[in-house]
Design a protein around this motif. Sequence first.
Motif, PDB file in Angstrom:
ATOM      1  N   VAL A 179      -2.404   4.668  -0.255  1.00 24.96           N
ATOM      2  CA  VAL A 179      -2.977   5.258   0.948  1.00 24.96           C
ATOM      3  C   VAL A 179      -2.243   6.560   1.241  1.00 24.96           C
ATOM      4  CG1 VAL A 179      -3.753   3.094   2.001  1.00 24.96           C
ATOM      5  CG2 VAL A 179      -1.402   3.849   2.358  1.00 24.96           C
ATOM      6  N   PRO A 180      -2.937   7.532   1.849  1.00 27.87           N
ATOM      7  CA  PRO A 180      -2.305   8.839   2.113  1.00 27.87           C
ATOM      8  C   PRO A 180      -1.502   8.867   3.405  1.00 27.87           C
ATOM      9  CG  PRO A 180      -4.596   8.912   2.758  1.00 27.87           C
ATOM     10  CD  PRO A 180      -4.374   7.539   2.178  1.00 27.87           C
ATOM     11  N   PHE A 181      -0.938   7.740   3.777  1.00 28.39           N
ATOM     12  CA  PHE A 181      -0.133   7.678   5.004  1.00 28.39           C
ATOM     13  C   PHE A 181       0.917   6.596   4.827  1.00 28.39           C
ATOM     14  CE2 PHE A 181      -4.194   5.398   5.609  1.00 28.39           C
ATOM     15  CZ  PHE A 181      -3.736   4.086   5.705  1.00 28.39           C
ATOM     16  N   ASP A 182       1.892   6.605   5.707  1.00 32.07           N
ATOM     17  CA  ASP A 182       2.950   5.602   5.687  1.00 32.07           C
ATOM     18  C   ASP A 182       2.565   4.498   6.672  1.00 32.07           C
ATOM     19  OD1 ASP A 182       5.292   4.073   6.017  1.00 32.07           O
ATOM     20  OD2 ASP A 182       6.588   5.803   5.627  1.00 32.07           O
ATOM     21  N   THR A 183       2.330   3.306   6.157  1.00 32.08           N
ATOM     22  CA  THR A 183       1.890   2.217   7.024  1.00 32.08           C
ATOM     23  C   THR A 183       2.931   1.864   8.085  1.00 32.08           C
ATOM     24  OG1 THR A 183       2.682   0.668   5.329  1.00 32.08           O
ATOM     25  CG2 THR A 183       0.328   1.186   5.331  1.00 32.08           C
ATOM     26  N   ARG A 184       4.195   2.181   7.819  1.00 28.80           N
ATOM     27  CA  ARG A 184       5.237   1.904   8.809  1.00 28.80           C
ATOM     28  C   ARG A 184       5.094   2.778  10.046  1.00 28.80           C
ATOM     29  NH1 ARG A 184       9.747   2.357   4.166  1.00 28.80           N
ATOM     30  NH2 ARG A 184       8.233   3.987   3.641  1.00 28.80           N
ATOM     31  N   ILE A 185       4.363   3.897   9.900  1.00 30.27           N
ATOM     32  CA  ILE A 185       4.192   4.841  11.006  1.00 30.27           C
ATOM     33  C   ILE A 185       2.847   4.637  11.708  1.00 30.27           C
ATOM     34  CG2 ILE A 185       3.954   7.293  11.607  1.00 30.27           C
ATOM     35  CD1 ILE A 185       5.878   7.895   9.295  1.00 30.27           C
ATOM     36  N   GLN A 237      10.177  -5.583   3.885  1.00 29.53           N
ATOM     37  CA  GLN A 237       9.342  -5.970   2.740  1.00 29.53           C
ATOM     38  C   GLN A 237       8.881  -4.731   1.968  1.00 29.53           C
ATOM     39  OE1 GLN A 237       7.506  -9.229   1.737  1.00 29.53           O
ATOM     40  NE2 GLN A 237       9.524  -9.922   2.401  1.00 29.53           N
ATOM     41  N   ILE A 238       8.496  -3.689   2.691  1.00 31.74           N
ATOM     42  CA  ILE A 238       8.066  -2.449   2.036  1.00 31.74           C
ATOM     43  C   ILE A 238       9.215  -1.856   1.229  1.00 31.74           C
ATOM     44  CG2 ILE A 238       7.368  -0.048   2.453  1.00 31.74           C
ATOM     45  CD1 ILE A 238       5.700  -1.065   4.797  1.00 31.74           C
ATOM     46  N   ALA A 239      10.406  -1.830   1.808  1.00 33.01           N
ATOM     47  CA  ALA A 239      11.574  -1.286   1.113  1.00 33.01           C
ATOM     48  C   ALA A 239      11.894  -2.088  -0.144  1.00 33.01           C
ATOM     49  CB  ALA A 239      12.774  -1.276   2.053  1.00 33.01           C
ATOM     50  N   MET A 240      11.747  -3.424  -0.064  1.00 31.64           N
ATOM     51  CA  MET A 240      12.029  -4.282  -1.216  1.00 31.64           C
ATOM     52  C   MET A 240      11.081  -3.979  -2.369  1.00 31.64           C
ATOM     53  SD  MET A 240      11.560  -8.401  -1.587  1.00 31.64           S
ATOM     54  CE  MET A 240       9.761  -8.176  -1.598  1.00 31.64           C
ATOM     55  N   TRP A 241       9.761  -3.911  -2.073  1.00 30.00           N
ATOM     56  CA  TRP A 241       8.792  -3.647  -3.143  1.00 30.00           C
ATOM     57  C   TRP A 241       8.923  -2.224  -3.677  1.00 30.00           C
ATOM     58  CZ3 TRP A 241       7.022  -7.211  -5.910  1.00 30.00           C
ATOM     59  CH2 TRP A 241       6.623  -8.442  -5.401  1.00 30.00           C
ATOM     60  N   ALA A 250       0.815  -1.224   0.000  1.00 27.82           N
ATOM     61  CA  ALA A 250       0.000   0.000   0.000  1.00 27.82           C
ATOM     62  C   ALA A 250       0.844   1.267   0.000  1.00 27.82           C
ATOM     63  CB  ALA A 250      -0.939  -0.009   1.213  1.00 27.82           C
ATOM     64  N   THR A 251       1.922   1.279   0.793  1.00 29.25           N
ATOM     65  CA  THR A 251       2.765   2.481   0.870  1.00 29.25           C
ATOM     66  C   THR A 251       3.638   2.663  -0.368  1.00 29.25           C
ATOM     67  OG1 THR A 251       2.749   2.640   3.276  1.00 29.25           O
ATOM     68  CG2 THR A 251       4.668   3.536   2.138  1.00 29.25           C
ATOM     69  N   PRO A 252       4.388   1.654  -0.829  1.00 29.33           N
ATOM     70  CA  PRO A 252       5.208   1.884  -2.031  1.00 29.33           C
ATOM     71  C   PRO A 252       4.389   2.207  -3.274  1.00 29.33           C
ATOM     72  CG  PRO A 252       5.330  -0.414  -1.330  1.00 29.33           C
ATOM     73  CD  PRO A 252       4.676   0.335  -0.233  1.00 29.33           C
ATOM     74  N   LEU A 253       3.147   1.741  -3.325  1.00 30.81           N
ATOM     75  CA  LEU A 253       2.293   2.042  -4.478  1.00 30.81           C
ATOM     76  C   LEU A 253       1.508   3.339  -4.287  1.00 30.81           C
ATOM     77  CD1 LEU A 253       0.898  -1.508  -5.282  1.00 30.81           C
ATOM     78  CD2 LEU A 253       2.520  -0.195  -6.635  1.00 30.81           C
ATOM     79  N   LYS A 254       1.690   3.965  -3.113  1.00 32.66           N
ATOM     80  CA  LYS A 254       1.002   5.228  -2.784  1.00 32.66           C
ATOM     81  C   LYS A 254      -0.518   5.089  -2.902  1.00 32.66           C
ATOM     82  CE  LYS A 254       4.894   8.197  -4.025  1.00 32.66           C
ATOM     83  NZ  LYS A 254       5.886   7.103  -4.026  1.00 32.66           N
TER      84      LYS A 254
END
Length: 333
Positions: free
Chosen positions: A116-122, A317-321, A110-114
């Motif tokens: 959602v309007p937020f960072d799921t890691r946060i 995983q997020i960084a990889m994608w 969701a985050t790397p593809l933008k």
Amino acid sequence: MNRIEARLPGAGLCVALCCVAAAAHAQKPAAPLPGGYPAKAVRVLVGTSPGGGVDTITRGVAQKLTEQWGQSFVVENRTGGGGVLAVTLLAQAAPDGYTLYGGGSQVITATPLKKVPFDTRIVLQPVAQMTASWYLMLVHPSLPVKTVKEFIALATRRPGTLNYGSAGTGSATHLGGELFRSRTGIDIMHIPYKGTGQSLIDLIAGQTQMVFASSISGSPHVKSGRARAIAVTSLKRLQAYSDVPTVSESGVPGFELDNIYGIYAPAGVPPAIVAALNREIVQIIHAPEMRGRITADGADPAPPNTPAEFKDRFAAQIAMWDKFIKSSGIKVD
């Protein structure tokens, strides 16, 4: 005493004893948690339709939590936006532990593809990783191919005429399909669905020719003969599918596509609640019954993990994608 109890000697005592036994079986966490958690039903969101791998595993865990803690953990499928709706609802939920989320690739991409309007890691708190699994490359039995090489050859002869289904735009099964296209140079059409379950229904019906399905969700259809597994996406063959080659050994060297299923909460949930949920979920996943269900379908229970360890895996995983999407130029809109 009601009529049935009057006709059955000792029935009232039996009912009472059963209630005591049930209460004794449903044990809340050993140490008191904030607010007496869980003091009411807990909602567990899933961003895919019923029948997919993450839905199946999440329901199994929710059932055991219900039995062991004496409060209902209710799974709710919210499939809008290719799984993004469930992630958004989780991020907006009160950080009290009464809204959880069982997710796979949708929450990771969701985050790397933008999307959602937020960072799921946060805004999210990873609670516990449940499984580590790979995918089966499935085709409809009527398709005249039995290997990856034959599929590539058919797609090369018929550019633009074959298609593949996915669990939704931006899902790992979509990105995996795009990775397969880019690595092989074939021209096949993407058809997104609201979850793996729906994509498998259309594959079985012959509406699509190929899907990457988790080993958990695809296994029943392979065993029934309604779908044909021509490859697995791990680098080594899976024990449950030892006769099925990997994509990597079938002409696409180095191809790998894995998936992790986990339970998440909104950021800010009291650490004691997160820790208690983590301990219980890890125990459930590694209990013989659940372990047997998971391994029989070609997946593995995740190694025992803490919330901090799962958070690190989630971020990796997020960084990889994110790197893959940017470097490949894949379009997912």
